[in-house]
Design a protein around this motif. Structure first.
Motif, short mmCIF file in Angstrom:
data_model
loop_
_atom_site.label_atom_id
_atom_site.label_comp_id
_atom_site.label_asym_id
_atom_site.label_seq_id
_atom_site.Cartn_x
_atom_site.Cartn_y
_atom_site.Cartn_z
N THR A 76 42.80 39.40 43.40
CA THR A 76 43.56 38.73 44.47
C THR A 76 44.75 37.99 43.91
O THR A 76 45.83 37.96 44.52
CB THR A 76 42.65 37.76 45.23
OG1 THR A 76 41.51 38.46 45.74
CG2 THR A 76 43.39 37.13 46.41
N LEU A 77 44.59 37.38 42.74
CA LEU A 77 45.72 36.72 42.08
C LEU A 77 46.85 37.71 41.80
O LEU A 77 48.03 37.41 42.05
CB LEU A 77 45.27 36.07 40.77
CG LEU A 77 44.55 34.72 40.86
CD1 LEU A 77 44.20 34.25 39.46
CD2 LEU A 77 45.42 33.69 41.57
N ARG A 78 46.49 38.89 41.28
CA ARG A 78 47.51 39.92 41.01
C ARG A 78 48.19 40.37 42.30
O ARG A 78 49.41 40.55 42.34
CB ARG A 78 46.86 41.11 40.30
CG ARG A 78 46.45 40.83 38.86
CD ARG A 78 46.07 42.11 38.14
NE ARG A 78 44.88 42.72 38.72
CZ ARG A 78 43.66 42.46 38.29
NH1 ARG A 78 43.46 41.61 37.30
NH2 ARG A 78 42.62 43.07 38.85
N ARG A 99 48.55 38.63 45.05
CA ARG A 99 49.41 37.56 45.56
C ARG A 99 50.72 37.48 44.78
O ARG A 99 51.79 37.25 45.35
CB ARG A 99 48.67 36.23 45.48
CG ARG A 99 49.43 35.09 46.14
CD ARG A 99 48.62 33.82 46.15
NE ARG A 99 49.34 32.75 46.82
CZ ARG A 99 48.88 31.50 46.93
NH1 ARG A 99 47.71 31.19 46.40
NH2 ARG A 99 49.59 30.58 47.56
N ARG A 100 50.65 37.68 43.44
CA ARG A 100 51.88 37.67 42.64
C ARG A 100 52.82 38.78 43.07
O ARG A 100 54.04 38.58 43.17
CB ARG A 100 51.53 37.83 41.15
CG ARG A 100 50.82 36.65 40.53
CD ARG A 100 50.85 36.74 39.02
NE ARG A 100 49.93 35.79 38.41
CZ ARG A 100 48.74 36.09 37.93
NH1 ARG A 100 48.31 37.35 37.98
NH2 ARG A 100 47.97 35.17 37.39
N ASN A 101 52.27 39.96 43.33
CA ASN A 101 53.10 41.08 43.78
C ASN A 101 53.75 40.77 45.13
O ASN A 101 54.91 41.12 45.37
CB ASN A 101 52.25 42.35 43.90
CG ASN A 101 51.86 42.91 42.55
OD1 ASN A 101 52.48 42.61 41.54
ND2 ASN A 101 50.82 43.73 42.53
N GLU A 102 53.00 40.13 46.01
CA GLU A 102 53.54 39.78 47.33
C GLU A 102 54.68 38.77 47.19
O GLU A 102 55.71 38.88 47.87
CB GLU A 102 52.43 39.20 48.21
CG GLU A 102 51.38 40.23 48.62
CD GLU A 102 50.20 39.60 49.33
OE1 GLU A 102 49.45 40.34 49.98
OE2 GLU A 102 50.02 38.37 49.23
N LEU A 103 54.51 37.78 46.31
CA LEU A 103 55.55 36.77 46.12
C LEU A 103 56.81 37.37 45.50
O LEU A 103 57.92 36.91 45.77
CB LEU A 103 55.02 35.64 45.24
CG LEU A 103 53.92 34.76 45.85
CD1 LEU A 103 53.41 33.75 44.84
CD2 LEU A 103 54.44 34.05 47.10
N LYS A 104 56.63 38.39 44.66
CA LYS A 104 57.77 39.06 44.02
C LYS A 104 58.41 40.10 44.93
O LYS A 104 59.46 40.66 44.61
CB LYS A 104 57.32 39.74 42.72
CG LYS A 104 56.89 38.77 41.63
CD LYS A 104 56.42 39.53 40.40
CE LYS A 104 55.94 38.58 39.31
NZ LYS A 104 55.44 39.33 38.12
N GLY A 105 57.75 40.37 46.05
CA GLY A 105 58.27 41.38 46.96
C GLY A 105 58.03 42.79 46.50
O GLY A 105 58.67 43.74 46.98
N GLU A 106 57.08 42.97 45.58
CA GLU A 106 56.78 44.30 45.08
C GLU A 106 55.79 45.00 46.00
O GLU A 106 54.93 44.35 46.60
CB GLU A 106 56.17 44.22 43.67
CG GLU A 106 57.12 43.63 42.65
CD GLU A 106 56.46 43.50 41.29
OE1 GLU A 106 55.28 43.86 41.17
OE2 GLU A 106 57.14 43.03 40.35
N PRO A 107 55.90 46.31 46.17
CA PRO A 107 54.97 47.04 47.03
C PRO A 107 53.56 46.99 46.45
O PRO A 107 53.37 47.08 45.24
CB PRO A 107 55.51 48.48 47.02
CG PRO A 107 56.27 48.58 45.73
CD PRO A 107 56.87 47.21 45.51
N ILE A 108 52.56 46.84 47.32
CA ILE A 108 51.18 46.77 46.87
C ILE A 108 50.44 48.06 47.13
O ILE A 108 49.29 48.22 46.77
CB ILE A 108 50.44 45.60 47.55
CG1 ILE A 108 50.48 45.75 49.07
CG2 ILE A 108 51.05 44.29 47.14
CD1 ILE A 108 49.68 44.69 49.81
N PHE A 157 39.34 46.80 47.74
CA PHE A 157 40.45 45.87 47.57
C PHE A 157 41.41 46.34 46.49
O PHE A 157 42.63 46.21 46.62
CB PHE A 157 39.93 44.47 47.21
CG PHE A 157 39.45 43.66 48.38
CD1 PHE A 157 40.13 43.69 49.59
CD2 PHE A 157 38.34 42.85 48.27
CE1 PHE A 157 39.70 42.94 50.67
CE2 PHE A 157 37.90 42.09 49.33
CZ PHE A 157 38.58 42.12 50.54
N SER A 158 40.86 46.89 45.39
CA SER A 158 41.72 47.34 44.29
C SER A 158 42.58 48.54 44.69
O SER A 158 43.58 48.83 44.04
CB SER A 158 40.86 47.70 43.07
OG SER A 158 40.13 48.89 43.29
#
Length: 266
Positions: free
Chosen positions: A126-128, A130-139, A178-179
């Protein structure tokens, strides 16, 4: 292999607990065995092997009602669910065999350790995310390139956990889904489908190994079936679930750690 235990005062709380478990289980993608097993061993005082098979039987209605309800609302990925389920069946029979060779105290400690490990997996994933979301990177989504490898690994592990501990294997299923970066509602619905299949086969594998306390099953499922019906209705009517996905993940991980510690030290 069935028996009826005498009714104890604490049994009258079980329908209420079952209702809450059924409600949250169908909203979070779990069958409820993760709560039922510690409840039966730590509070009710049932022998570990009896608690495992009784937990599985009490979990089945939640999985069935929840999976059907989510399927009707389009919240089930059949491709992913079938992949997890096929290898999960093999894992369930393997887990049942393992349970027959370990003591009650070893079973409780092993369950506690497993809970903490899976909780940490969900927390850091979840931490990873959230970091991607804050950076605007596609998940991404569920159709990642290594879906077969992930599905086989987490599906088999979930089956082993179901067969060994009688907990429906929700934790590794959720960790795997989730992964894969699936949408939360799709994770929940698909998870319920997977744990339904795992639970069904684990019951068959355990049937000759343990005794099923029908008194406990009756009290637990009396409330859990109602909660399982209401849960998907609340989920489908909420527009804020997706926004709170990370908080739900963190909360789930915290509960798993606390229960794991109780099982290790209890």
């Amino acid at each position: 292999m069935f028996f009826y235990s005498s009714i104890e005062p604490v049994y009258y709380l079980l329908p209420i607990i079952g209702f809450v478990v059924g409600l949250l289980g169908t909203m979070l993608g779990g069958g409820g065995g993760f709560i039922f097993l510690p409840l039966l061993t730590l509070v009710v005082g049932a022998p570990a092997q009896t608690a495992v098979i009784t937990s599985l039987v009490a979990t089945l209605p939640i999985c069935l009602v929840g999976a059907v309800a989510h399927f009707r609302k389009g919240n089930v990925s059949l491709r992913t669910g079938m992949l997890f389920s096929l290898v999960g069946v093999v894992g369930a029979f393997s887990g049942a065999a393992i349970a027959g060779y370990i003591s009650a105290s070893q079973l409780k400690i092993a369950f506690g350790v497993y809970s903490v490990v899976i909780a940490l997996n969900i927390f850091f994933d979840t931490l990873r995310k959230r970091r991607n979301e804050l950076k605007g990177e596609p998940i991404g989504n569920s159709m990642v390139k290594n879906i077969s490898v992930r599905g086989a690994f987490f599906g088999f592990f979930a089956g082993v956990i179901t067969g060994t501990f009688g907990t429906s294997g929700t934790a590794p299923v959720l960790a795997g889904l989730f992964s894969m970066r699936m949408a939360l509602k799709m994770v929940i619905g698909t998870s319920l489908m997977i744990v339904l299949v795992n639970t069904f086969f684990a019951i068959g594998a355990h049937f000759l190994l343990g005794q099923i306390d029908l008194t406990l099953v009756f009290f637990l499922t009396g409330g859990s079936a109602i909660g399982a019906i209401i849960g998907p209705l609340i989920l489908s009517g909420s527009q804020r679930i997706e926004k709170k996905e990370n908080n739900i993940r963190y909360g789930y991980a915290v509960v798993m750690v606390l229960l794991g510690i109780l099982m290790i030290t209890g």
